[in-house]
Design a protein around this motif. Structure first.
Motif, PDB file in Angstrom:
ATOM      1  N   LEU A 169       5.769 -10.306  13.395  1.00  0.00           N
ATOM      2  CA  LEU A 169       4.625 -10.315  14.435  1.00  0.00           C
ATOM      3  C   LEU A 169       3.770  -9.039  14.345  1.00  0.00           C
ATOM      4  O   LEU A 169       2.602  -8.958  14.282  1.00  0.00           O
ATOM      5  CB  LEU A 169       5.084 -10.880  15.573  1.00  0.00           C
ATOM      6  CG  LEU A 169       4.011 -11.096  16.659  1.00  0.00           C
ATOM      7  CD1 LEU A 169       3.288 -12.258  16.376  1.00  0.00           C
ATOM      8  CD2 LEU A 169       4.684 -11.301  18.101  1.00  0.00           C
ATOM      9  N   LEU A 333      -0.605  -6.477  15.104  1.00  0.00           N
ATOM     10  CA  LEU A 333      -1.191  -7.670  16.201  1.00  0.00           C
ATOM     11  C   LEU A 333      -1.967  -6.875  17.409  1.00  0.00           C
ATOM     12  O   LEU A 333      -1.727  -5.977  17.658  1.00  0.00           O
ATOM     13  CB  LEU A 333       0.052  -8.269  16.669  1.00  0.00           C
ATOM     14  CG  LEU A 333      -0.155  -9.242  17.778  1.00  0.00           C
ATOM     15  CD1 LEU A 333      -0.147 -10.479  17.026  1.00  0.00           C
ATOM     16  CD2 LEU A 333       1.169  -9.455  18.750  1.00  0.00           C
ATOM     17  N   ASN A 359       1.579 -17.047  17.816  1.00  0.00           N
ATOM     18  CA  ASN A 359       2.742 -16.335  17.825  1.00  0.00           C
ATOM     19  C   ASN A 359       3.494 -16.104  16.476  1.00  0.00           C
ATOM     20  O   ASN A 359       4.554 -15.577  16.176  1.00  0.00           O
ATOM     21  CB  ASN A 359       3.775 -16.818  18.993  1.00  0.00           C
ATOM     22  CG  ASN A 359       4.114 -18.209  18.729  1.00  0.00           C
ATOM     23  OD1 ASN A 359       4.840 -18.571  17.708  1.00  0.00           O
ATOM     24  ND2 ASN A 359       3.807 -19.274  19.649  1.00  0.00           N
ATOM     25  N   SER A 366       6.549 -12.577  21.106  1.00  0.00           N
ATOM     26  CA  SER A 366       5.364 -12.725  21.723  1.00  0.00           C
ATOM     27  C   SER A 366       5.516 -12.784  23.155  1.00  0.00           C
ATOM     28  O   SER A 366       4.592 -12.180  23.824  1.00  0.00           O
ATOM     29  CB  SER A 366       4.631 -14.086  21.311  1.00  0.00           C
ATOM     30  OG  SER A 366       3.257 -14.225  21.642  1.00  0.00           O
ATOM     31  N   GLY A 375       0.039 -15.656  22.004  1.00  0.00           N
ATOM     32  CA  GLY A 375       0.275 -14.721  20.895  1.00  0.00           C
ATOM     33  C   GLY A 375      -0.960 -13.687  20.681  1.00  0.00           C
ATOM     34  O   GLY A 375      -1.697 -13.669  21.960  1.00  0.00           O
ATOM     35  N   ARG A 378      -3.358 -11.644  14.497  1.00  0.00           N
ATOM     36  CA  ARG A 378      -2.607 -11.075  13.262  1.00  0.00           C
ATOM     37  C   ARG A 378      -3.328 -10.523  11.960  1.00  0.00           C
ATOM     38  O   ARG A 378      -3.899 -11.402  11.627  1.00  0.00           O
ATOM     39  CB  ARG A 378      -1.489 -11.760  12.890  1.00  0.00           C
ATOM     40  CG  ARG A 378      -0.657 -10.884  12.084  1.00  0.00           C
ATOM     41  CD  ARG A 378       1.015 -11.726  11.887  1.00  0.00           C
ATOM     42  NE  ARG A 378       0.632 -12.808  10.935  1.00  0.00           N
ATOM     43  CZ  ARG A 378       1.655 -13.742  10.610  1.00  0.00           C
ATOM     44  NH1 ARG A 378       2.819 -13.584  10.894  1.00  0.00           N
ATOM     45  NH2 ARG A 378       1.364 -14.580   9.890  1.00  0.00           N
TER      46      ARG A 378
END
Length: 402
Positions: A169, A333, A359, A366, A375, A378
């Motif tokens: 993430l 992210l 997420n 998240s 989330g 990304r």
């Protein structure tokens, strides 16, 4: 050291569709060499493994080549290489294999940083066994998972610790080797999720200190499957449920049913492609040596692109970049004040730029970041990402959030 991204992009027929792809953390594109290897193996001659006839010998050779290639990639023993349908499937399998001896009073440690595939199987296995789950938090302000935070969760009752080598993430790369030292001092096993890590850093089973390491070839140019590596001596101590006529030999006793020989050939081809990213390395050098040179070249390439992308992203109105750890992969992210990440992702897609939102199964991470289940956006770099891709992403983001 050289990195010719135009040379590398020419290997990928899928790039001809004209999209700028930043979805590599969810799965990279596959080069022509991988598709050719899969097709050549599948169209045969091919049958079940054996030595009676070319078709059986080819199946046997595909398995042996796969184990050798994965061993070179991970600095492991070929006898400790296990194939699985996915990394998630392998973790679930081994959570059942290992938890058979757990009971009340035993403890399992998981982290909020991890992909849920290295969390939920252990939590569920512990619940079935009556064992206790201990959670380790990461710092949402820095993205760091401190070694001390893991060490403080360990007791003489700890049986296993599950940790990621790199967050899918936010890219955080914890000090897994230091974590491993603490885990082993406590007499526990360390199960490492190397799925995101292997796409950007050359894996090293012993160097990480992992007892077990999982990877997903489709995150590093290969086909959709999973793999697990461990010391064969450790695997010898684990007794899975299996069919009575099935072999009890390691690692085959963990691989249920007929292996997908064509996918194994695709994994081997993907690792050979990774080993050829740096054209200045002697092709006669050992594959592990070529892989090390290629990963160094890839790291330099991705770092240069990240140095362009990161400040541009931070300058966007209302942007918050959650990837902040000192050691991390080229994965960012971001969230945006007053704008849903999904809306920004849709705006980019209208410009034929793919940067998904969500997420990404790192649900605990998240939530820990305050982003809930939705989330963020990304952005991930891959071996075929070039400057034009980055330009298109930056321009698209500026239009999307202005």
């Amino acid at each position: 050291m050289a990195y010719d991204v135009a040379r590398i992009r020419a290997w990928f027929p899928s790039l001809e569709h004209g999209w700028a792809l930043f979805d590599g953390p969810g799965g990279t594109q596959a080069p022509r060499q991988v598709g050719d290897a899969i097709a050549a193996t599948l169209t045969g001659p091919l049958s079940n493994r054996g030595q009676l006839g070319e078709s059986a010998q080819r199946a046997d050779a595909a398995v042996a080549a796969f184990r050798d290639a994965v061993a070179d990639l991970t600095a492991a023993d070929p006898r400790g290489v296990v194939h699985g349908r996915s990394a998630t499937q392998l973790v679930y399998d081994f959570s059942r294999h290992l938890s058979g001896s757990w009971g009340p009073g035993d403890e399992v440690v998981v982290t909020r940083l991890d992909h849920d595939s290295n969390v939920r199987p252990w939590v569920q296995a512990a619940e079935r066994a009556g064992a206790t789950v201990r959670w380790v938090e990461f710092d949402p302000a820095t993205g760091e998972l401190p070694v001390d935070a893991v060490a403080s969760a360990l007791t003489e009752r700890t049986r296993l610790v599950a940790v990621t080598a790199a967050s899918n993430l936010i890219g955080t790369m914890p000090d897994v080797a230091a974590i491993a030292a603490a885990v082993h001092d406590a007499g526990a096993l360390l199960f490492v999720d190397g799925v995101h890590h292997a796409a950007h850093e050359l894996p090293d089973l012993a160097g990480l200190g992992a007892d077990v390491l999982t990877c997903s070839p489709y995150k590093f140019l290969g086909p959709h499957c999973g793999l697990l590596v461990a010391d064969p001596a450790l695997l010898e101590t684990i007794a899975p449920d299996k069919l009575l006529p099935a072999t009890d030999v390691v690692p085959e006793r963990f691989e249920f049913g007929t292996l997908p020989y064509e996918l194994l050939a695709g994994v081997t081809a993907a690792i050979d492609v990774l080993a050829s990213l740096d054209p200045e390395t002697d092709v006669a050098a050992p594959r592990r040596t070529r892989l090390a040179a290629s990963y160094r070249a890839l790291h330099e390439h991705e770092s240069r692109l990240l140095d362009r992308l990161e400040p541009a992203l931070a300058d966007l109105p209302g942007a918050v970049v959650h990837s902040r750890a000192a050691q991390r992969t080229p994965t960012l992210l971001a969230s945006f004040a007053g704008r849903e990440a999904s809306v920004v992702s849709e705006a980019l897609a209208a410009d034929r730029v793919l940067a998904p939102s969500g997420n990404f199964y790192a649900l605990e991470a998240s939530r820990r970041l305050g982003l809930g289940d939705a989330g963020g956006l990304r952005i991930g770099l891959a071996p075929y990402t070039d400057d034009e891709d980055v330009d298109r992403l930056i321009d698209g983001l500026r239009r999307a959030v202005r």
